[in-house]
Design an enzyme around this catalytic site. Structure first.
Site, short mmCIF file in Angstrom:
data_model
loop_
_atom_site.label_atom_id
_atom_site.label_comp_id
_atom_site.label_asym_id
_atom_site.label_seq_id
_atom_site.Cartn_x
_atom_site.Cartn_y
_atom_site.Cartn_z
N ILE A 280 0.90 -1.28 -0.12
CA ILE A 280 -0.04 -0.01 0.23
C ILE A 280 0.80 1.31 -0.04
O ILE A 280 0.62 2.27 -0.76
CB ILE A 280 -0.85 0.13 1.14
CG1 ILE A 280 -1.87 -1.25 1.19
CG2 ILE A 280 -1.83 1.18 1.47
CD1 ILE A 280 -2.75 -1.47 2.21
N ASP B 21 10.68 2.13 7.94
CA ASP B 21 10.06 0.76 7.82
C ASP B 21 11.34 0.08 8.51
O ASP B 21 12.62 0.49 8.63
CB ASP B 21 10.02 0.42 6.06
CG ASP B 21 9.23 -0.72 6.13
OD1 ASP B 21 9.63 -1.85 6.68
OD2 ASP B 21 8.53 -0.96 5.14
N CYS C 166 -5.11 4.03 7.83
CA CYS C 166 -6.16 3.16 7.27
C CYS C 166 -5.18 1.59 7.37
O CYS C 166 -5.54 0.88 6.46
CB CYS C 166 -6.38 3.53 5.72
SG CYS C 166 -6.82 4.99 5.34
N ARG D 93 -4.71 -0.75 10.99
CA ARG D 93 -5.40 -1.41 11.88
C ARG D 93 -5.60 -0.28 13.12
O ARG D 93 -4.75 0.35 13.39
CB ARG D 93 -4.81 -2.74 12.35
CG ARG D 93 -4.81 -3.69 11.22
CD ARG D 93 -6.20 -4.47 11.11
NE ARG D 93 -6.25 -5.58 10.04
CZ ARG D 93 -6.86 -5.29 8.74
NH1 ARG D 93 -7.33 -4.04 8.70
NH2 ARG D 93 -6.79 -6.17 7.92
N ASP E 70 -9.69 5.32 9.11
CA ASP E 70 -10.61 4.17 8.63
C ASP E 70 -11.03 3.04 9.42
O ASP E 70 -11.88 2.08 9.31
CB ASP E 70 -10.16 3.65 7.20
CG ASP E 70 -11.18 2.67 6.50
OD1 ASP E 70 -12.14 2.97 6.36
OD2 ASP E 70 -10.51 1.71 5.89
N GLU F 116 -13.89 -1.85 16.65
CA GLU F 116 -15.11 -1.52 15.53
C GLU F 116 -16.29 -2.53 15.96
O GLU F 116 -16.19 -3.60 16.47
CB GLU F 116 -14.34 -2.01 14.18
CG GLU F 116 -13.40 -1.05 13.75
CD GLU F 116 -12.55 -1.25 12.64
OE1 GLU F 116 -13.38 -2.30 11.79
OE2 GLU F 116 -11.39 -0.87 12.43
N HIS G 93 -14.43 1.54 8.04
CA HIS G 93 -13.46 0.49 7.47
C HIS G 93 -13.84 0.11 6.06
O HIS G 93 -14.03 -1.23 5.76
CB HIS G 93 -13.66 -0.72 8.50
CG HIS G 93 -12.29 -1.83 8.36
ND1 HIS G 93 -11.95 -2.45 9.35
CD2 HIS G 93 -11.57 -1.89 7.35
CE1 HIS G 93 -10.70 -3.15 8.97
NE2 HIS G 93 -10.51 -2.68 7.66
N GLY H 52 -11.58 0.62 3.63
CA GLY H 52 -10.33 0.86 2.72
C GLY H 52 -10.17 -0.02 1.38
O GLY H 52 -9.89 0.42 0.40
N ALA H 53 -10.63 -1.06 1.64
CA ALA H 53 -10.76 -2.10 0.39
C ALA H 53 -11.81 -2.36 -0.44
O ALA H 53 -11.95 -2.93 -1.34
CB ALA H 53 -10.49 -3.40 1.24
N1 LIG Z 1 -8.29 -0.23 6.05
C1 LIG Z 1 -8.50 -1.44 5.37
O1 LIG Z 1 -9.52 -1.60 4.77
C2 LIG Z 1 -7.21 -2.00 4.99
C3 LIG Z 1 -7.19 -2.60 3.59
C4 LIG Z 1 -6.01 -3.63 3.34
C5 LIG Z 1 -5.03 -3.78 4.27
N2 LIG Z 1 -4.99 -2.82 5.56
C6 LIG Z 1 -4.00 -2.99 6.30
O2 LIG Z 1 -2.84 -2.07 5.73
C7 LIG Z 1 -1.60 -2.56 6.49
C8 LIG Z 1 -0.52 -2.41 5.42
O3 LIG Z 1 -0.74 -3.45 4.31
P1 LIG Z 1 0.26 -3.75 3.07
O4 LIG Z 1 -0.65 -4.62 2.15
O5 LIG Z 1 0.87 -2.44 2.61
O6 LIG Z 1 0.99 -4.49 3.72
P2 LIG Z 1 2.64 -5.14 3.54
O7 LIG Z 1 2.77 -6.20 4.15
O8 LIG Z 1 2.67 -5.03 1.90
O9 LIG Z 1 3.30 -3.80 4.26
C9 LIG Z 1 3.47 -3.45 5.37
C10 LIG Z 1 4.91 -2.90 5.81
O10 LIG Z 1 5.38 -2.56 6.62
C11 LIG Z 1 6.66 -2.63 7.28
N3 LIG Z 1 6.51 -2.76 8.91
C12 LIG Z 1 6.25 -4.01 9.37
N4 LIG Z 1 6.50 -3.78 10.93
C13 LIG Z 1 7.04 -2.40 11.04
C14 LIG Z 1 7.32 -1.92 12.05
N5 LIG Z 1 7.32 -2.14 13.35
N6 LIG Z 1 7.80 -0.44 11.60
C15 LIG Z 1 7.96 0.02 10.61
N7 LIG Z 1 7.45 -0.63 9.47
C16 LIG Z 1 7.15 -1.95 9.62
C17 LIG Z 1 6.96 -3.97 6.50
O11 LIG Z 1 8.25 -4.18 6.66
C18 LIG Z 1 6.09 -3.38 5.32
O12 LIG Z 1 7.23 -3.03 4.28
C19 LIG Z 1 -1.83 -3.75 7.07
O13 LIG Z 1 -2.15 -3.53 8.48
C20 LIG Z 1 -3.21 -4.19 6.56
O14 LIG Z 1 -4.04 -5.10 7.48
C21 LIG Z 1 -6.16 -2.14 5.81
#
Ligand SMILES: NC(=O)c1ccc[n+]([C@@H]2O[C@H](COP(=O)([O-])OP(=O)(O)OC[C@H]3O[C@@H](n4cnc5c(N)ncnc54)[C@H](O)[C@@H]3O)[C@@H](O)[C@H]2O)c1
Lengths: 405, 320
Positions: free
Chosen positions: B152, B171, B230, B232, B256, B261, B284, B286-287
């Site tokens: 994302i 990151d 957006c 968790r 979001d 929730e 919520h 986002g997706a």
């Molecule tokens: N709002 C929504 O409806 C919705 C939809 C999809 C995903 N999400 C959430 O969005 C978040 C990101 O999703 P994504 O697909 O990009 O995941 P992803 O796994 O592709 O990316 C997560 C990134 O966070 C980094 N990371 C992990 N721990 C970390 C820390 N302690 N400090 C800094 N960086 C750290 C990872 O190295 C990675 O680059 C997830 O929590 C997912 O559940 C929310």
């Protein structure tokens, strides 16, 4: 140089004016009679405004007023006819606020798609309505239609492309080559754009030809449930036809300006379109108003003033006569002495020839100069002969560069 | 190959599966006991679900079952260990909603900068107040800070670049590809909090990221900074956030997701953070875009296609 600033203008820009040695009188909240009095009191040469109305009375209040700058794109708050009558130049700061307008357009597009105002309002009422509010289409893969292809439009296209949208458009001057360059597809008619796109955004200047340009011809073509955004002037849209389309085909609409909208200060304002049942969002004519845009515009205003002080030339001047061309033109070579130019002008006056524009350029060594004079009527051989003989020691030569008809 | 879809599913996905030559049965009503019976009776090789629960009893009910596809990213609704024991592969469709989340993030950024909700509410209440709404800052030239440059985060970087923003991220990993492509620069987390004008969180929720944004981090941020979450709910300490926004120490927040929730059938929401004037919230979602659903459907078809052609399971989350 004394300047009156009659609107909220970016501080950095004001500092730049002070750096130029100007005395800046900040009178941001003045309007009408009060502005007339302030301008008279200061006796300013330059007036800076954004959307404060500038009337003939304001212009006459200071004898020395020679330049009004609108710190933004729009300048219809200025009585241009009066300015031209008083020989006051009016300039604007175009292009500096385009990114802000493009940002608002994208913000409204996303707000319409995700129905952000409805989410916020419902949650604040304590309601959880995920099922009702979770139907969005997303922007990626959708077709964006743009009408008008100026700078704002181009900056919207740049952003929309990063959102992986397909872009089609029409503009009065848009060619196929230009469209290719902008990564969009040109269609022959605005109606075709309306019929093909999922989201339509309008970026037209307000001119006599564009008044209510977007009317039922466009709305009737649009797909049911598609989105319509206008961040250009309200006058280019037929609001009655738009309201009909909201009701009849569920168009989602976002608008930045409204017919008969008030000025800056808070007041009651009722426009029925935002109260229609459906998804209609609005903003308070703020497309150009971000700090970034205000700063860029103020910097441009400072640059206009700097150039004006150095050369007398007014960049972005909007009230220079462009309708007519000079009838004839001549170059007069003359000695660099007081009174020589006056002699040339006296001869022209004797034959009733009006000087339209002139420029005097000094030659190396400072001994002589060359005057380029553009005239409103024909130059007879008798006039030439007199110019050549009246003071041959100082008037070195006369060439008719454009003899006229 | 027989495919049972026990959830709502995009027409494009159903058509895609049929095109592969699959026999497709789609029944969104088939849940709980009905799903146990359905699996026994229909004996499909592939089961596709979205949010429908899949437990051990269901998996055992169909000896022919070889693959369960979760048309979405999280597999919380599937009893994965039971599938593993039964030798059934479980696959998901991760990353298909990245674009949808990135778009929502921009809706928040632009919406909060221009206060689009307030603008509309005022107009609906017959109030014109241009002076108040001319105080936006704009995105161009501002610094975008992305916490977690995953799937994302990268989509956000791509869009932020087109808005002529400066880009930084923090990151636990280094994303050189994104650095090259978008000119985004890695910085220490605290530096990001201190310097960014817009901060967007895209990390998973775990022990390390729980309340990653608390009072101390909020205090580092500029009073004009806009924070978006957006990811968790637990990633941000909502109480601290509400205090920061209400006292003017933070420019605003877009949320979001929330710490608690409501469930799918709830109709009320009492989280106080949402009543803060400078907090905008969504349900919520986002997706939740057609584009994301379609991308998931297409990925589901790809998983089944690869499985039928090669026997390999793409995006498998369990080891048989
Ligand atoms: N709002 C929504 O409806 C919705 C939809 C999809 C995903 N999400 C959430 O969005 C978040 C990101 O999703 P994504 O697909 O990009 O995941 P992803 O796994 O592709 O990316 C997560 C990134 O966070 C980094 N990371 C992990 N721990 C970390 C820390 N302690 N400090 C800094 N960086 C750290 C990872 O190295 C990675 O680059 C997830 O929590 C997912 O559940 C929310």
């Amino acid at each position: 140089m004394k300047i009156v600033v009659a609107d909220r203008i970016d501080k950095e820009g004001i500092r730049k004016l002070q750096d130029l040695g100007c005395e800046v009188n900040y009178k941001a909240d003045l309007e009408g009679e009060e502005l007339v009095r302030a301008v008279a009191e200061v006796g300013c040469q330059i007036l800076l405004v954004r959307d404060t109305p500038v009337t003939a009375a304001v212009m006459q209040a200071s004898k020395e007023l020679s330049l009004i700058i609108c710190v933004g794109e729009e300048y219809d708050n200025i009585d241009l006819q009066a300015a031209s009558e008083e020989s006051v130049f009016v300039a604007n700061c175009p292009n500096q606020t385009a990114a802000a307008a493009a940002e608002l357009t994208m913000g409204l597009m996303l707000a319409l798609d995700r129905r952000i105002p409805d989410h916020v309002a419902w949650l604040r009422e304590g309601r959880w309505a995920r099922r009702e509010l979770s139907k969005s289409r997303g922007l990626k893969g959708r077709t964006l239609g743009v009408i008008g292809t100026g700078l704002v439009s181009q900056l919207v296209v740049k952003r929309a492309r990063a959102f992986e949208m397909n872009i089609i458009g029409w503009g009065p001057r848009l060619t196929t080559e230009k469209a290719n360059e902008l990564n969009m597809i040109r269609l022959d008619l605005p109606e075709e754009v309306a019929a093909t796109c999922d989201i339509l955004t309008v970026h037209l200047p307000y001119l006599p030809d564009t008044e209510q340009f977007i009317g039922s011809n466009i709305f009737e073509e649009m797909k049911a449930g598609s989105y319509f955004i206008n961040t250009s002037r309200a006058e280019v849209v037929d609001f009655k036809a738009l309201a009909k389309a909201v009701v009849e085909k569920g168009l989602r609409v976002a608008l930045d300006s409204f017919p008969q909208q008030p000025l800056e200060a808070m007041e009651r304002f009722d426009h029925p379109i935002v109260k229609l049942d459906g998804v209609v969002y609005g903003t308070h004519h703020i497309a150009e108003l971000t700090e970034q845009a205000k700063q860029a515009a103020a910097e441009e205003a400072a640059a206009i003033i700097k150039e004006f002080l150095a050369t007398g030339h007014v960049r972005n001047c909007v009230n220079i006569s462009r309708g007519r061309v000079p009838h004839s033109a001549m170059v007069v070579r003359l000695r660099n002495r007081p009174g020589v130019l006056a002699k040339v002008l006296t001869v022209l006056a004797k034959y009733n020839i009006n000087v339209r524009e002139m420029e005097n350029v000094m030659c190396d060594g400072e001994r002589s100069a060359s005057a380029q004079i553009r005239l409103d009527s024909k130059v007879d051989p008798a006039v030439l002969r007199e110019l050549q003989t009246v003071d041959p020691e100082n008037i070195l030569g006369v060439t008719l560069t454009h003899p006229g008809f | 190959m027989k495919v049972l879809i026990a959830d709502k599913f995009e027409k494009e996905g159903i058509d895609g599966l049929k095109k592969l030559g699959c026999e497709v049965i789609c029944n969104p009503e088939m849940k709980d006991e009905k799903l146990v019976a359905g699996l026994k009776e229909l004996a499909p090789q592939v089961l596709v679900v979205r949010s429908t629960k899949v437990n051990g009893a269901m998996i055992k009910a169909s000896p022919s079952l070889k693959l369960i596809v979760r048309a979405g990213s999280g597999v919380d609704n599937i009893e994965v260990p039971a599938a593993t024991v039964a030798g059934v592969a479980v696959a998901n469709c991760p990353g298909m909603n990245s674009v949808a989340v990135a778009e929502l993030t921009f809706a928040f950024m632009l919406g909060l900068d221009r206060r689009l909700v307030h603008n509309t509410v005022d107009l609906r209440n017959s109030v014109w107040n241009k002076k108040e709404y001319s105080k936006a800052r704009g995105l161009k030239g501002r610094t975008m800070g992305i916490v977690g440059l995953g799937q994302i985060g990268v989509e956000i970087a791509k869009r932020a670049k087109a808005f002529d923003m400066h880009l930084i991220y923090s990151d636990v990993i280094t994303n050189e590809k994104a650095e090259k492509e978008y000119g985004i620069r890695k910085v220490a987390q605290d530096e990001l909090f201190k310097t960014a004008d817009f901060i967007s969180l895209h990390v998973p929720l775990n022990e390390k990221t729980k309340h990653m944004i608390g009072a101390a981090q909020l205090a580092m941020m500029k009073p004009t900074t806009v924070l978006i979450n957006c990811s968790r709910g637990g990633v941000v300490d909502e109480q601290a956030l509400a205090a920061a926004v209400n006292s003017g120490k933070l420019g605003g927040a877009g949320l979001d997701v929330f710490e608690t929730e409501p469930g799918a059938n709830d109709t009320t929401f009492a989280d106080p953070v949402i009543r803060c004037d400078r907090v905008y919230g969504t349900h919520h979602i986002g997706a939740s875009t057609d584009q994301a659903q379609l991308a998931v459907a297409e990925e589901t078809v790809r998983i089944v296609e690869e499985y039928t052609k090669t026997g390999q399971v793409r995006n498998q989350v369990n080891n048989r």
